[in-house]
Design an enzyme around this catalytic site. Structure first.
Site, mmCIF file in Angstrom:
data_model
loop_
_atom_site.group_PDB
_atom_site.id
_atom_site.type_symbol
_atom_site.label_atom_id
_atom_site.label_comp_id
_atom_site.label_asym_id
_atom_site.label_seq_id
_atom_site.Cartn_x
_atom_site.Cartn_y
_atom_site.Cartn_z
ATOM 1 N N ASP A 146 -6.946 -1.627 -4.563
ATOM 2 C CA ASP A 146 -7.998 -1.274 -3.614
ATOM 3 C C ASP A 146 -8.986 -0.287 -4.235
ATOM 4 O O ASP A 146 -10.208 -0.435 -4.085
ATOM 5 C CB ASP A 146 -7.393 -0.653 -2.352
ATOM 6 C CG ASP A 146 -6.526 -1.632 -1.578
ATOM 7 O OD1 ASP A 146 -6.721 -2.852 -1.738
ATOM 8 O OD2 ASP A 146 -5.646 -1.174 -0.832
ATOM 9 N N ASP A 189 0.861 -1.186 0.000
ATOM 10 C CA ASP A 189 0.000 0.000 0.000
ATOM 11 C C ASP A 189 0.891 1.227 0.000
ATOM 12 O O ASP A 189 1.903 1.277 0.720
ATOM 13 C CB ASP A 189 -0.916 0.009 1.228
ATOM 14 C CG ASP A 189 -2.031 -1.009 1.126
ATOM 15 O OD1 ASP A 189 -2.335 -1.435 -0.006
ATOM 16 O OD2 ASP A 189 -2.600 -1.383 2.173
#
Length: 216
Positions: free
Chosen positions: A181, A162
């Site tokens: 995501d 991330d």
């Protein structure tokens, strides 16, 4: 033609047409149960659109993750866009947006099942909206699945990379996320809107008559 009394009878053309239609009834939809949306001339499944979009999402996700891992040290924060966005390098063992960390194996298996179901559904998909929805979800699911399979600390338990943090570093304002995501969430929102509008995978909508029968 001779009747029962031996008299000659002439059959009129109209009677011949009726007899002909009775002996050779016209084809009806019931005789072709395989006919459906796929049999409509000029209408093709949106499989190519779904797979193309999924491949584009997957390529963007993999490329950005590789770039982040190669150029940003773990825990480092790079301020861009006047602080509206921070680039970082974090590892997430939970679901999207760092939700429910510690269930890595479960989310890995769920992502694999989702990918298989979407691919199987693609063959009967005629709605452009649903093709976009499932393409986004498929690309995002496979992108994070690759991280969970191949990255440390091990098979099915890998940490997802991330790197996007909005309005503050390290997810202080909003959880850190990645391209996969974003695609999954956007696909989920679009899918909810399509479902609320009653749009089916084949592009059809329930008619007022069918809705009334369902209520009854």
């Amino acid at each position: 033609m001779v009747d029962d009394g031996g008299r000659a009878v002439t059959r009129r053309p109209a009677e011949e047409n009726v007899l002909s239609e009775q002996s050779h009834p016209a084809d009806t939809p019931a005789e072709h149960p395989g006919d459906g949306p796929a049999a409509v001339p000029g209408r093709r499944p949106r499989t190519r659109l779904l797979l193309t979009l999924a491949a584009a999402v997957l390529a963007a996700d993999l490329a950005t993750k590789l770039l982040v891992v190669a150029t940003i040290e773990p825990g480092e924060d790079i301020r861009v866009l006047g602080g509206a966005l921070y680039l970082t390098n974090l590892r997430n063992t939970g679901a999207a947006f760092s939700f429910a960390e510690g269930f890595t194996v479960l989310f890995t298996l769920v992502a694999a099942v989702v990918a298989v179901v979407i691919v199987r559904t693609a063959r009967r998909l005629f709605s452009t909206g649903w093709a976009v929805t499932l393409g986004l979800v498929l690309g995002g699911a496979v992108g994070n699945l690759i991280d969970r399979v191949f990255r440390d600390p091990g098979f099915l338990r890998g940490g997802v990379v991330d790197f996007l943090s909005v309005f503050g570093p390290d997810g202080s304002v909003f959880p850190v996320f990645n391209v996969a995501d974003s695609a999954i969430v956007c696909g989920g929102i679009l899918g909810a809107l399509l479902a609320l509008r009653g749009i089916e995978f084949d592009g059809s909508r329930p008619t007022k008559e069918s809705s009334a029968r369902d209520v009854a």
